[in-house]
Design a protein around this motif. Structure first.
Motif, PDB file in Angstrom:
ATOM      1  N   GLU A  41       0.948  -1.567  -0.239  1.00 14.61           N
ATOM      2  CA  GLU A  41       0.133   0.152  -0.311  1.00 14.61           C
ATOM      3  C   GLU A  41       1.108   1.076   0.172  1.00 14.61           C
ATOM      4  OE1 GLU A  41      -3.305  -2.041   2.205  1.00 14.61           O
ATOM      5  OE2 GLU A  41      -3.570  -0.101   2.643  1.00 14.61           O
ATOM      6  N   LYS A  44      -0.149   6.392   4.046  1.00 16.10           N
ATOM      7  CA  LYS A  44      -1.228   6.922   4.394  1.00 16.10           C
ATOM      8  C   LYS A  44      -1.001   7.707   5.839  1.00 16.10           C
ATOM      9  CE  LYS A  44      -3.648   3.950   1.957  1.00 16.10           C
ATOM     10  NZ  LYS A  44      -4.145   4.495   0.756  1.00 16.10           N
TER      11      LYS A  44
ATOM     12  N   GLN B   1     -13.975   4.849  -3.666  1.00 16.14           N
ATOM     13  CA  GLN B   1     -12.901   4.469  -3.958  1.00 16.14           C
ATOM     14  C   GLN B   1     -12.227   5.975  -3.977  1.00 16.14           C
ATOM     15  OE1 GLN B   1     -14.084   8.360  -6.999  1.00 16.14           O
ATOM     16  NE2 GLN B   1     -13.150   8.232  -8.498  1.00 16.14           N
ATOM     17  N   LYS B   2     -10.991   5.740  -3.836  1.00 20.17           N
ATOM     18  CA  LYS B   2      -9.184   6.150  -2.809  1.00 20.17           C
ATOM     19  C   LYS B   2      -9.553   7.425  -4.385  1.00 20.17           C
ATOM     20  CE  LYS B   2      -6.685   1.677  -3.353  1.00 20.17           C
ATOM     21  NZ  LYS B   2      -5.561   1.005  -3.474  1.00 20.17           N
ATOM     22  N   GLU B   3      -9.088   8.493  -3.109  1.00 24.31           N
ATOM     23  CA  GLU B   3      -8.663   9.976  -3.580  1.00 24.31           C
ATOM     24  C   GLU B   3      -7.309   9.752  -4.404  1.00 24.31           C
ATOM     25  OE1 GLU B   3      -9.490  13.162  -0.656  1.00 24.31           O
ATOM     26  OE2 GLU B   3      -8.257  11.195   0.712  1.00 24.31           O
ATOM     27  N   GLU B   5      -5.402   7.430  -7.284  1.00 25.35           N
ATOM     28  CA  GLU B   5      -5.195   6.056  -7.980  1.00 25.35           C
ATOM     29  C   GLU B   5      -3.152   5.770  -8.420  1.00 25.35           C
ATOM     30  OE1 GLU B   5      -9.410   3.990  -7.276  1.00 25.35           O
ATOM     31  OE2 GLU B   5      -7.362   3.487  -7.590  1.00 25.35           O
ATOM     32  N   CYS B  23      -0.658   8.801 -12.299  1.00 24.79           N
ATOM     33  CA  CYS B  23      -2.078   9.139 -11.537  1.00 24.79           C
ATOM     34  C   CYS B  23      -3.277   9.502 -11.767  1.00 24.79           C
ATOM     35  CB  CYS B  23      -1.636   9.477 -10.343  1.00 24.79           C
ATOM     36  SG  CYS B  23       0.040   9.063  -9.435  1.00 24.79           S
ATOM     37  N   TYR B  25      -6.980  11.722  -9.565  1.00 23.47           N
ATOM     38  CA  TYR B  25      -7.289  11.893  -8.668  1.00 23.47           C
ATOM     39  C   TYR B  25      -8.804  12.506  -8.450  1.00 23.47           C
ATOM     40  CZ  TYR B  25      -6.688  16.532 -10.404  1.00 23.47           C
ATOM     41  OH  TYR B  25      -6.332  17.656 -10.869  1.00 23.47           O
ATOM     42  N   SER B  26      -9.424  12.252  -7.225  1.00 30.03           N
ATOM     43  CA  SER B  26     -11.006  12.442  -7.433  1.00 30.03           C
ATOM     44  C   SER B  26     -11.172  13.654  -6.877  1.00 30.03           C
ATOM     45  CB  SER B  26     -11.511  11.538  -6.262  1.00 30.03           C
ATOM     46  OG  SER B  26     -11.491  11.213  -5.706  1.00 30.03           O
ATOM     47  N   ILE B 100      -1.398  13.459   0.171  1.00 27.03           N
ATOM     48  CA  ILE B 100      -2.320  12.342  -0.110  1.00 27.03           C
ATOM     49  C   ILE B 100      -1.560  11.102  -0.971  1.00 27.03           C
ATOM     50  CG2 ILE B 100      -4.472  11.292  -0.660  1.00 27.03           C
ATOM     51  CD1 ILE B 100      -4.852  14.608   0.949  1.00 27.03           C
ATOM     52  N   GLY B 102      -0.476   8.221  -3.765  1.00 20.63           N
ATOM     53  CA  GLY B 102      -0.789   7.430  -4.187  1.00 20.63           C
ATOM     54  C   GLY B 102      -0.370   5.905  -4.154  1.00 20.63           C
ATOM     55  N   GLN B 103      -0.613   4.673  -4.556  1.00 20.06           N
ATOM     56  CA  GLN B 103      -0.601   3.358  -4.407  1.00 20.06           C
ATOM     57  C   GLN B 103       1.582   3.717  -4.065  1.00 20.06           C
ATOM     58  OE1 GLN B 103      -3.060   0.255  -5.211  1.00 20.06           O
ATOM     59  NE2 GLN B 103      -1.349  -1.468  -3.776  1.00 20.06           N
TER      60      GLN B 103
END
Lengths: 117, 111
Positions: A41, A44, B1-3, B5, B23, B25-26, B100, B102-103
């Motif tokens: 992940e 966070k 939904q992730k903020e 991606e 990436c 984003y939302s 924030i 992404g992965q």
């Protein structure tokens, strides 16, 4: 100029024990952030602190987790009664906190890798 | 939904290739956009940041932000084996405060 320092770099705890993670920001920086990185992940956000003040703790779990940044000394992230799901890399970042309106880079430390057995 | 991606990859390219990392984003309220590079077992280091839409270039790296489509890109020209790392995009609402992420995309550049 030393960067952000974190210790210990690796920490092993058994379930139910307490974990204390320390972060010394870069010299002259007054803002500290804690992030958690679980396997597979991204990072966070957990908490954002200034000296003696919590600014944003919206990412902190409601129970067992606490953070402080005292007037003197490092910032501490404390996890009580650890569980296996707490196993992760915990990163601290710092920024100047100059109060200016320019964007401030967050500089990250090397992280503390917590393993809960 | 992730903020935010981001395709985790892994992405493998030959040395010298042009790499494109992306990436989405939302939240249209995001104003600051960053790319961090993270080597294995290390902390993230900032590569580039941009404010609002547009391009920014720094050496072999170019960052692009398209706010109309909520799309963030990082291009690496003449990629080198030393570029092998995980690349994390990140956003922020304002100049201070939380990031924030992404992965992360794992990139491998083969000699």
């Amino acid at each position: 100029n030393a960067g952000v320092m974190q210790n210990p770099r690796h920490l092993v705890r058994r379930r139910g024990q307490e974990a204390r993670l320390r972060c010394s920001p870069m010299k002259g920086h007054s803002h500290v952030y804690w992030y958690r990185q679980l396997p597979e992940e991204g990072l966070k956000f957990m908490v954002y602190l200034q000296k003696e003040n919590i600014i944003d703790e919206s990412g902190m779990p409601k129970e067992r987790f606490s953070a402080e940044f005292p007037k003197e000394g490092p910032s501490i992230l404390r996890i009580q009664q650890v569980v296996r799901g707490d196993s992760a890399a915990y990163f601290c970042a710092s920024s100047p906190g100059s109060g200016s309106r320019i964007w401030e880079t967050q500089y990250f430390g090397p992280g503390t890798r917590l393993l809960v057995l | 939904q992730k903020e935010v991606e981001q395709d985790p990859g892994p992405l493998s390219v030959p040395e010298g290739a042009i790499v494109s990392l992306n990436c989405t984003y939302s939240n249209s309220a995001f104003q600051y956009f960053m790319w961090y590079r993270q080597y294995s077992r290390k902390g993230p280091e900032l590569l580039m940041y941009t404010y609002s839409s547009g391009n920014k270039e720094d050496g072999r790296f170019t960052a692009q932000v398209d706010k109309s489509s909520k799309y963030i890109s990082l291009f690496i020209r003449d990629s080198q084996p030393s570029d092998s790392a995980t690349y994390l995009c990140a956003t922020s609402y304002n100049q201070g405060g939380k990031l924030i992420f992404g992965q992360g995309t794992e990139l491998s550049v083969k000699p």
